[in-house]
Design an enzyme around this catalytic site. Structure first.
Site, mmCIF file in Angstrom:
data_model
loop_
_atom_site.group_PDB
_atom_site.id
_atom_site.type_symbol
_atom_site.label_atom_id
_atom_site.label_comp_id
_atom_site.label_asym_id
_atom_site.label_seq_id
_atom_site.Cartn_x
_atom_site.Cartn_y
_atom_site.Cartn_z
ATOM 1 N N SER A 27 0.830 -1.200 0.000
ATOM 2 C CA SER A 27 0.000 0.000 0.000
ATOM 3 C C SER A 27 0.870 1.258 0.000
ATOM 4 C CB SER A 27 -0.941 -0.065 1.209
ATOM 5 O OG SER A 27 -1.938 0.913 1.129
ATOM 6 N N ASP A 127 -8.992 -6.416 -4.415
ATOM 7 C CA ASP A 127 -8.499 -5.200 -3.771
ATOM 8 C C ASP A 127 -9.349 -4.007 -4.196
ATOM 9 O OD1 ASP A 127 -7.084 -2.947 -2.873
ATOM 10 O OD2 ASP A 127 -5.141 -3.932 -3.147
ATOM 11 N N HIS A 162 -6.953 -6.061 -0.065
ATOM 12 C CA HIS A 162 -5.815 -5.153 0.118
ATOM 13 C C HIS A 162 -5.017 -5.630 1.327
ATOM 14 C CE1 HIS A 162 -3.791 -1.361 -0.579
ATOM 15 N NE2 HIS A 162 -3.869 -1.074 0.710
#
Length: 355
Positions: A27, A127, A162
């Site tokens: 991320s 995601d 994610h």
């Protein structure tokens, strides 16, 4: 502050193979991985990017708002994370040109060593925080900079949310998109990254005999409040390296938003310490890096970033800077360059270790 520093030591140096360092992140840590990788590419031989976009993608549309800082923040959200349609994802060609520009101006390393670097790039099919369209552009960006396609392992086939993926039964279900962003998919993604970058590695050890060190991070950002970095950082040093029996390589592992050891949720600009989530050390201790590092003489460096809200420093989720919040002049942000406060700090830690 005096008491705190007694709980942490000064980061030490070791016998390290220079030029063989590597970096990975999830991320905001993945966006920062790309920036750090390009800023100091001559020190690295590869990178692992989990759910991260290409270099400077938040600057894709400078006209998005009157204030430059607002434009980059909007760009980060609308283009760098959740483009409405695939065509709105960051333009890899434009961003590769920006990278060449930055290298030409000495803001990042020359790009001539990149073609031989090894890259692991991953996006989960479920995601919904950083869309797969964006991560696909990261692959295209590196291809535009002449990275050998055979050196890129690109994986977009796993139905993951994610997250960084583990084989820990207690972690979140694979397709989830929620904190702590560590999901169980029956494999250790950290191991896959290091094996792709370094080739054949020894099997991970079940029991760690090295040291997880907590060190004082503040000397590396020199009191700069725009750094948004925590007082402490962590490093895992394998036993053979500690004993001076083995030469080490260094791997930098960058956590994502809400994953630092002292992450606190901000509500209306105030820290909600009463509801502080109890998972701040899991990126450091449960993602598998240390176990494969122990058996392969790899030092793992875990720099830590923290949140801040209110004033002119907007980083409530404790993210690494990939849209410019740490830049002293928002109109001409330096967050991606060797001069950026966070990149300077991480680089100084790498140098201290010997890498």
């Amino acid at each position: 502050m005096g008491n705190q520093s007694q709980m942490a030591e000064r980061l030490s140096g070791y016998d390290v193979r220079r030029g063989e360092s590597s970096i990975s992140g999830l991320s905001s840590g993945a966006f920062m991985t790309v920036q750090m990788h390009l800023a100091h590419s001559r020190k690295f031989k590869g990178a692992g990017i989990i759910a991260g976009g290409p270099f400077r993608c938040a600057e894709s549309f400078r006209g998005a708002a009157v204030l430059a800082a607002d434009a980059f923040e909007l760009g980060a959200l609308a283009i760098g994370m959740n483009p409405l349609i695939p065509q709105m994802a960051p333009d890899a060609g434009d961003l590769a040109a920006l990278a060449r520009d930055a290298a030409g101006n000495g803001l990042i390393d020359p790009l001539d060593t990149l073609p031989d670097h090894r890259l692991y790039i991953f996006t989960g099919r479920s995601d919904c925080v950083v869309y797969p369209d964006v991560v696909n552009r990261t692959r295209e960006f590196y291809l535009r900079l002449n990275v050998n396609p055979a050196n890129i392992l690109y994986n977009d086939t796993v139905n993951a949310g994610h997250s960084i993926i583990t084989d820990n039964l207690e972690d979140s279900p694979l397709a989830e998109n929620r904190p702590p962003y560590i999901n169980n998919g029956n494999f250790m993604q950290s191991h896959a990254i290091l094996r792709h970058i370094y080739g054949e590695l020894n099997a991970p050890l079940e029991h760690l005999t090295g040291r997880l060190i907590r060190f004082d991070q503040r000397e590396f950002f020199d009191g700069n409040t725009r750094a948004s970095m925590s007082d402490f950082g962590y490093a895992y040093v394998p036993s053979a390296v500690l004993a001076g029996r083995a030469q080490a390589r260094v791997h930098i592992a960058l956590h994502g938003c809400k994953q630092g050891y002292n992450y606190v949720n901000y509500v209306r600009g105030l820290p909600d310490t009463a509801n502080q989530p109890p998972y701040g050390n899991r990126y450091i201790t449960t993602t598998g890096y240390n176990h494969i590092a122990e058996s392969n003489d790899i030092i793992v460096l875990y720099p830590q970033v923290e949140g801040s809200d209110g004033g002119d420093l907007q980083n409530p989720d404790g993210c690494w800077d990939w849209w410019g919040y740490s830049s002293p002049t928002p109109r001409n942000p330096d967050y991606y360059s060797k001069n950026a406060v966070q990149i300077k700090a991480i680089n100084a830690m790498l140098e201290r270790l010997g890498g």
